[in-house]
Design a protein around this motif. Structure first.
Motif, PDB file in Angstrom:
ATOM      1  N   ASN A  67       0.911  -1.115   0.101  1.00  0.00           N
ATOM      2  CA  ASN A  67      -0.062   0.148   0.149  1.00  0.00           C
ATOM      3  C   ASN A  67       0.708   1.064   0.098  1.00  0.00           C
ATOM      4  O   ASN A  67       0.639   2.168   0.686  1.00  0.00           O
ATOM      5  N   GLY A  68       2.103   1.101  -0.627  1.00  0.00           N
ATOM      6  CA  GLY A  68       2.826   2.306  -0.984  1.00  0.00           C
ATOM      7  C   GLY A  68       3.894   2.507   0.211  1.00  0.00           C
ATOM      8  O   GLY A  68       4.711   3.402   0.016  1.00  0.00           O
ATOM      9  N   GLU A  69       3.855   1.632   1.363  1.00  0.00           N
ATOM     10  CA  GLU A  69       4.879   2.019   2.423  1.00  0.00           C
ATOM     11  C   GLU A  69       5.928   1.063   2.273  1.00  0.00           C
ATOM     12  O   GLU A  69       5.594  -0.411   2.036  1.00  0.00           O
ATOM     13  N   PRO A  70       7.131   1.430   2.086  1.00  0.00           N
ATOM     14  CA  PRO A  70       8.223   0.460   1.899  1.00  0.00           C
ATOM     15  C   PRO A  70       8.075  -0.616   3.027  1.00  0.00           C
ATOM     16  O   PRO A  70       7.677  -0.699   4.242  1.00  0.00           O
ATOM     17  N   ILE A  71       8.532  -1.805   2.568  1.00  0.00           N
ATOM     18  CA  ILE A  71       7.933  -3.186   3.374  1.00  0.00           C
ATOM     19  C   ILE A  71       8.858  -3.163   4.571  1.00  0.00           C
ATOM     20  O   ILE A  71       8.560  -3.446   5.623  1.00  0.00           O
ATOM     21  N   GLY A  72      10.163  -2.748   4.447  1.00  0.00           N
ATOM     22  CA  GLY A  72      11.041  -2.707   5.638  1.00  0.00           C
ATOM     23  C   GLY A  72      10.526  -1.697   6.887  1.00  0.00           C
ATOM     24  O   GLY A  72      10.576  -2.351   8.157  1.00  0.00           O
ATOM     25  N   GLU A  73       9.747  -0.607   6.515  1.00  0.00           N
ATOM     26  CA  GLU A  73       9.034  -0.120   7.424  1.00  0.00           C
ATOM     27  C   GLU A  73       7.972  -0.413   8.048  1.00  0.00           C
ATOM     28  O   GLU A  73       7.622  -0.527   8.861  1.00  0.00           O
ATOM     29  N   VAL A  74       7.107  -1.051   7.191  1.00  0.00           N
ATOM     30  CA  VAL A  74       5.758  -1.895   7.831  1.00  0.00           C
ATOM     31  C   VAL A  74       6.306  -3.064   8.439  1.00  0.00           C
ATOM     32  O   VAL A  74       5.815  -3.014   9.686  1.00  0.00           O
ATOM     33  N   PHE A  75       7.461  -3.538   8.407  1.00  0.00           N
ATOM     34  CA  PHE A  75       7.742  -4.731   9.197  1.00  0.00           C
ATOM     35  C   PHE A  75       8.163  -4.008  10.531  1.00  0.00           C
ATOM     36  O   PHE A  75       7.761  -4.856  11.631  1.00  0.00           O
ATOM     37  N   GLN A  76       8.717  -3.147  10.409  1.00  0.00           N
ATOM     38  CA  GLN A  76       9.527  -2.431  11.863  1.00  0.00           C
ATOM     39  C   GLN A  76       8.456  -1.918  12.484  1.00  0.00           C
ATOM     40  O   GLN A  76       8.448  -2.164  13.780  1.00  0.00           O
ATOM     41  N   SER A  77       7.091  -1.325  12.121  1.00  0.00           N
ATOM     42  CA  SER A  77       6.202  -0.916  12.688  1.00  0.00           C
ATOM     43  C   SER A  77       5.402  -1.889  13.320  1.00  0.00           C
ATOM     44  O   SER A  77       5.059  -1.773  14.618  1.00  0.00           O
ATOM     45  N   LEU A  78       5.301  -3.233  12.732  1.00  0.00           N
ATOM     46  CA  LEU A  78       4.605  -4.372  13.209  1.00  0.00           C
ATOM     47  C   LEU A  78       5.433  -4.986  14.397  1.00  0.00           C
ATOM     48  O   LEU A  78       4.828  -5.716  15.190  1.00  0.00           O
ATOM     49  N   MET A  79       6.650  -4.915  14.328  1.00  0.00           N
ATOM     50  CA  MET A  79       7.552  -5.508  15.247  1.00  0.00           C
ATOM     51  C   MET A  79       7.151  -4.932  16.908  1.00  0.00           C
ATOM     52  O   MET A  79       7.581  -5.480  17.787  1.00  0.00           O
ATOM     53  N   LYS A  80       6.819  -3.633  16.746  1.00  0.00           N
ATOM     54  CA  LYS A  80       6.436  -3.054  18.050  1.00  0.00           C
ATOM     55  C   LYS A  80       5.444  -3.789  18.861  1.00  0.00           C
ATOM     56  O   LYS A  80       5.427  -3.712  20.147  1.00  0.00           O
ATOM     57  N   TYR A  81       4.654  -4.491  18.278  1.00  0.00           N
ATOM     58  CA  TYR A  81       3.533  -5.171  18.515  1.00  0.00           C
ATOM     59  C   TYR A  81       4.022  -6.879  19.111  1.00  0.00           C
ATOM     60  O   TYR A  81       2.965  -7.351  19.641  1.00  0.00           O
ATOM     61  N   ARG A  82       5.146  -7.131  18.846  1.00  0.00           N
ATOM     62  CA  ARG A  82       5.616  -8.493  19.326  1.00  0.00           C
ATOM     63  C   ARG A  82       6.509  -8.471  20.408  1.00  0.00           C
ATOM     64  O   ARG A  82       7.208  -7.528  20.623  1.00  0.00           O
ATOM     65  N   VAL A 139       0.375  -4.279  -3.712  1.00  0.00           N
ATOM     66  CA  VAL A 139       1.743  -4.718  -3.495  1.00  0.00           C
ATOM     67  C   VAL A 139       2.578  -4.521  -4.543  1.00  0.00           C
ATOM     68  O   VAL A 139       2.233  -4.699  -5.829  1.00  0.00           O
ATOM     69  N   THR A 140       3.970  -3.791  -4.300  1.00  0.00           N
ATOM     70  CA  THR A 140       4.747  -3.790  -5.267  1.00  0.00           C
ATOM     71  C   THR A 140       6.079  -4.926  -5.100  1.00  0.00           C
ATOM     72  O   THR A 140       6.644  -4.862  -4.107  1.00  0.00           O
ATOM     73  N   TYR A 141       6.450  -5.380  -5.954  1.00  0.00           N
ATOM     74  CA  TYR A 141       7.373  -6.241  -5.917  1.00  0.00           C
ATOM     75  C   TYR A 141       8.519  -6.384  -7.224  1.00  0.00           C
ATOM     76  O   TYR A 141       8.223  -5.599  -8.089  1.00  0.00           O
ATOM     77  N   GLN A 142       9.746  -7.168  -7.038  1.00  0.00           N
ATOM     78  CA  GLN A 142      10.519  -7.084  -7.947  1.00  0.00           C
ATOM     79  C   GLN A 142      10.348  -8.327  -8.882  1.00  0.00           C
ATOM     80  O   GLN A 142      10.238  -9.513  -8.309  1.00  0.00           O
ATOM     81  N   ASP A 143      10.369  -8.161 -10.165  1.00  0.00           N
ATOM     82  CA  ASP A 143      10.156  -9.514 -10.941  1.00  0.00           C
ATOM     83  C   ASP A 143      11.553 -10.036 -11.138  1.00  0.00           C
ATOM     84  O   ASP A 143      12.591  -9.647 -10.661  1.00  0.00           O
ATOM     85  N   ASP A 144      11.587 -11.156 -12.160  1.00  0.00           N
ATOM     86  CA  ASP A 144      12.732 -11.745 -12.348  1.00  0.00           C
ATOM     87  C   ASP A 144      13.878 -11.048 -13.193  1.00  0.00           C
ATOM     88  O   ASP A 144      15.046 -11.384 -13.104  1.00  0.00           O
ATOM     89  N   GLN A 145      13.317  -9.686 -13.515  1.00  0.00           N
ATOM     90  CA  GLN A 145      14.456  -8.948 -14.173  1.00  0.00           C
ATOM     91  C   GLN A 145      14.738  -7.925 -13.177  1.00  0.00           C
ATOM     92  O   GLN A 145      15.625  -6.927 -13.446  1.00  0.00           O
TER      93      GLN A 145
END
Length: 456
Positions: free
Chosen positions: A123-138, A172-178
């Motif tokens: 949803n436009g937010e870098p996945i690393g930032e998403v993951f670290q935000s959610l880590m606060k809840y664990r 979802v934005t992802y990297q393809d095979d190239q």
């Protein structure tokens, strides 16, 4: 149907009940977070509460308390019984490798081609930032991050929706095979029937031990230290048989694998250590709790107090202000077995090596020579607060809270840096190895041992 709003006054009552019980019963409450910091958190959180919140919205506010207290046996979560019936979650699972986040699985056939690809944004937010935000809840033990990272990968879809909200689709934005960035909208799926299995299933709490000899290397996998589970499989007799076989085969290199071992009971750990440590030992320096009796006036309507505490009849006030438990597991001398293993020992661990498994690793680390391979163990190497818990539901939000109240201090001479035992060699599956069901840790260890034998 939308969740009902809870008035601010009732949310404040929930916060007060939570704080009073943490202070009264959590013996390790201020291990990683000072009283001043925790008091300030409660004061700020209360002052910033709006006029009303739903239970989910309240969880988004108070959930970071899990990482603030940073005690691996403490939790504050949404009560599954009150989970919103129409909650949607992402249909894919993720895998973390170093600083990359990759799609590990999907429950929708039309998106199978995404598996193994690197995520860029959600949803436009870098996945690393998403993951670290959610880590606060664990939760986690101290400064350790392998434990919460493993848990978050396991529960990523549910945690994401609880924190970021339930939506019909997720961009979802992802990297393809190239290596090019591609963006698609993936439909969400209902949480009902699609939430990951429990941590107990993940961590083999019903497992046992397995032993094999490969290339003259003994490989002992200990899936749990749960006493009930191990007694079902004749654990003590198994150990005796295994180490007799090791001695008969003149094994000089032994691997003990406690990856994904979620812990269990001290006597099961001591039994294994008696075959690995050639000197008599005492497992704990001391075992404590903060209270001598329950104050049932705090939350009589919503708390379920344990009926039996460890050695309450034998509590003695300690100079540190706590009550020392004088009759419990782990405080009597244990003697080595006649066929104790004195050869080269290798311990496999990861972020799911929790509680008693973390203690096992710590005792080995500080009481004999061993090589650790894998990742930092999730359990702290100096102490934890666990064993007996107060389980409660906050009366208005119905958030579930677990407050452990027995403090176990390991018999090791090292300062608590807030970490589990660190590996001598960091090894983790790449996404390709994970998807192929390979074992990079085992592969590395066997090659390492072969190189030692060859003098390389």
């Amino acid at each position: 149907m939308a969740q009902p709003k809870i008035p601010r006054g009732q949310l404040i009552q929930d916060l007060e009940i939570l704080k009073r019980n943490l202070e009264a019963y959590h013996t390790g409450l201020y291990t990683y977070c000072s009283k001043e910091t925790l008091d300030a958190w409660f004061e700020t959180t209360q002052s910033q509460l709006p006029d009303s919140l739903t239970a989910y919205e309240f969880f988004r506010v108070v959930g970071p308390l899990n990482s603030l207290i940073a005690n691996g046996h403490t939790y504050l979560h949404i009560n599954p019984a009150t989970r919103e019936p129409h909650l949607n979650i992402p249909s894919f699972g993720i895998y973390k490798y170093q600083d990359s986040y990759l799609i590990k699985s999907t429950q929708q056939d039309e998106y199978q081609h995404l598996i193994g690809h690197k995520l860029v944004t959600l949803n436009g937010e870098p996945i690393g930032e998403v993951f670290q935000s959610l880590m606060k809840y664990r939760t986690r033990d101290g400064n350790n991050t392998t434990m919460p990272a493993e848990e978050l990968q396991h529960y990523f879809a549910l945690t994401y929706s609880l924190v970021y909200g339930s939506t019909e689709t997720i961009q979802v934005t992802y990297q393809d095979d190239q290596g090019r960035s591609q963006t698609i909208n993936i439909p969400s799926i209902p949480a009902e029937g699609n939430v990951a299995p429990s941590a107990a299933e993940l961590l083999y709490d019903e497992g046992g031990v397995h032993f094999e000899i490969k290339d003259s290397v003994g490989i002992l996998t200990v899936q749990t230290f749960n006493q009930a589970a191990l007694e079902k499989v004749g654990y003590l007799a198994q150990l005796q048989s295994i180490f007799s076989e090791i001695a008969a085969a003149e094994i000089q290199h032994l691997i003990v694998d406690v990856r994904n071992n979620g812990g269990g009971n001290t006597p099961m750990v001591e039994a294994l250590l008696s075959y690995l440590c050639d000197q008599p030992f005492v497992f704990y320096k001391g075992v404590y709790q903060a209270h001598r009796q329950w104050d049932t006036s705090i939350i009589p309507a919503v708390a379920e107090y344990p009926k039996i505490s460890l050695g309450w009849a034998y509590l003695k006030k300690d100079p540190n202000g706590l009550y020392r438990i004088t009759i419990t597991d782990g405080i009597k001398k244990v003697h080595p077995q006649p066929n104790v293993f004195r050869g080269h020992l290798y311990v496999f661990g990861n972020g799911n090596s929790l509680s008693a498994a973390g203690e096992f690793g710590s005792f080995i680390k500080h009481h004999r020579e061993a090589t650790f391979i894998g990742e930092e163990l999730g359990g702290n190497q100096v102490q934890n607060t666990s064993g007996q818990d107060l389980i409660m539901l906050l009366p208005h939000s119905q958030l579930a809270v677990k407050i452990p109240f027995v403090l176990w201090k390991m018999n090791v001479d090292t300062e608590n840096d807030g970490h589990g035992v660190q590996p001598d060699y960091w090894v983790r599956n790449t996404i390709q190895q994970e998807l192929s069901d390979e074992d990079a840790v085992m592969k590395f260890a066997l090659k390492h041992i072969a190189d030692l034998r060859e003098g390389r």
